[in-house]
Write a protein that holds these residues in place. Structure first.
Motif, PDB file in Angstrom:
ATOM      1  N   TRP A  29      -1.531 -31.219 -59.297  1.00 17.23           N
ATOM      2  CA  TRP A  29      -2.525 -30.302 -58.743  1.00 17.23           C
ATOM      3  C   TRP A  29      -3.819 -31.040 -58.435  1.00 17.23           C
ATOM      4  O   TRP A  29      -4.230 -31.940 -59.168  1.00 17.23           O
ATOM      5  CB  TRP A  29      -2.833 -29.180 -59.735  1.00 17.23           C
TER       6      TRP A  29
ATOM      7  N   LYS B 257       5.058 -31.122 -55.654  1.00 13.24           N
ATOM      8  CA  LYS B 257       6.097 -30.861 -56.649  1.00 13.24           C
ATOM      9  C   LYS B 257       7.126 -31.991 -56.641  1.00 13.24           C
ATOM     10  O   LYS B 257       7.784 -32.228 -55.633  1.00 13.24           O
ATOM     11  CB  LYS B 257       6.767 -29.520 -56.352  1.00 13.24           C
ATOM     12  N   ARG B 258       7.242 -32.653 -57.774  1.00 16.16           N
ATOM     13  CA  ARG B 258       8.273 -33.674 -57.933  1.00 16.16           C
ATOM     14  C   ARG B 258       9.527 -33.028 -58.482  1.00 16.16           C
ATOM     15  O   ARG B 258       9.461 -32.187 -59.379  1.00 16.16           O
ATOM     16  CB  ARG B 258       7.787 -34.762 -58.890  1.00 16.16           C
TER      17      ARG B 258
ATOM     18  N   THR C  66       3.828 -23.548 -48.070  1.00 12.14           N
ATOM     19  CA  THR C  66       4.550 -24.694 -48.604  1.00 12.14           C
ATOM     20  C   THR C  66       5.358 -25.353 -47.496  1.00 12.14           C
ATOM     21  O   THR C  66       5.695 -24.716 -46.487  1.00 12.14           O
ATOM     22  CB  THR C  66       5.510 -24.310 -49.747  1.00 12.14           C
TER      23      THR C  66
ATOM     24  N   ASN D  75      -0.885 -28.734 -54.070  1.00  8.89           N
ATOM     25  CA  ASN D  75       0.194 -28.918 -55.039  1.00  8.89           C
ATOM     26  C   ASN D  75       1.274 -29.825 -54.454  1.00  8.89           C
ATOM     27  O   ASN D  75       1.678 -29.653 -53.310  1.00  8.89           O
ATOM     28  CB  ASN D  75       0.793 -27.561 -55.405  1.00  8.89           C
TER      29      ASN D  75
ATOM     30  N   SER E 189      11.160 -32.258 -63.395  1.00 13.70           N
ATOM     31  CA  SER E 189      10.305 -31.488 -62.504  1.00 13.70           C
ATOM     32  C   SER E 189       8.861 -31.562 -62.987  1.00 13.70           C
ATOM     33  O   SER E 189       8.585 -31.414 -64.188  1.00 13.70           O
ATOM     34  CB  SER E 189      10.771 -30.035 -62.480  1.00 13.70           C
ATOM     35  N   TYR E 190       7.952 -31.788 -62.042  1.00 14.91           N
ATOM     36  CA  TYR E 190       6.547 -31.883 -62.412  1.00 14.91           C
ATOM     37  C   TYR E 190       5.684 -31.458 -61.242  1.00 14.91           C
ATOM     38  O   TYR E 190       5.977 -31.776 -60.092  1.00 14.91           O
ATOM     39  CB  TYR E 190       6.199 -33.323 -62.810  1.00 14.91           C
ATOM     40  N   ASP E 191       4.618 -30.731 -61.556  1.00 24.44           N
ATOM     41  CA  ASP E 191       3.671 -30.277 -60.540  1.00 24.44           C
ATOM     42  C   ASP E 191       2.366 -31.049 -60.655  1.00 24.44           C
ATOM     43  O   ASP E 191       1.740 -31.058 -61.716  1.00 24.44           O
ATOM     44  CB  ASP E 191       3.390 -28.784 -60.706  1.00 24.44           C
TER      45      ASP E 191
END
Length: 118
Positions: free
Chosen positions: A108, A98-99, A50, A96, A104-106
């Motif tokens: 993909w 990530k917001r 990451t 991925n 929060s939202y992922d």
């Protein structure tokens, strides 16, 4: 709806290299981290690497020193340079993004297959 499109997977011999790319269909705002995960055959998805919006990187122990994650300034494109590949690196690799907010939202990608032959 934002889509993430991965590319760069394939078949490679042990010791070889691959470079994965992931492009978002449009810029995602408020990104807190981007990363790569993989799912080996018959196993659960696991974190590979990451990079945060502050450019801090983190790697799974199994890939440290061999893989390098990077992204553009907008963090809408993510790369994974994979060197000295091993058969145990085989699997489907997922991008991925990530917001962090307002919720929060992922995001993909659909996954790209990496196969390392011995």
């Amino acid at each position: 709806q934002v889509q993430l499109v991965e590319s760069g997977g394939g078949l490679v011999q042990a010791g070889g290299s691959l470079r994965l790319s992931c492009v978002a269909s449009r810029r995602i705002i408020n990104v807190v981290a981007v990363g790569w995960y993989r799912q080996p055959p018959g196993k659960q998805r696991e974190l590979v690497a990451t990079i945060t919006s502050g450019s801090s990187t983190s790697y799974a122990d199994s890939v440290k020193g061999r893989f390098t994650i990077s992204s553009d300034n907008a963090q809408s494109t993510v790369y994974l340079q994979m060197n000295s590949l091993k058969p145990e690196d085989s699997g489907v690799y997922y991008c991925n993004i990530k917001r962090g907010w307002p919720t929060s939202y992922d995001y993909w990608g659909q996954g790209t297959q990496v196969t390392v032959s011995s």
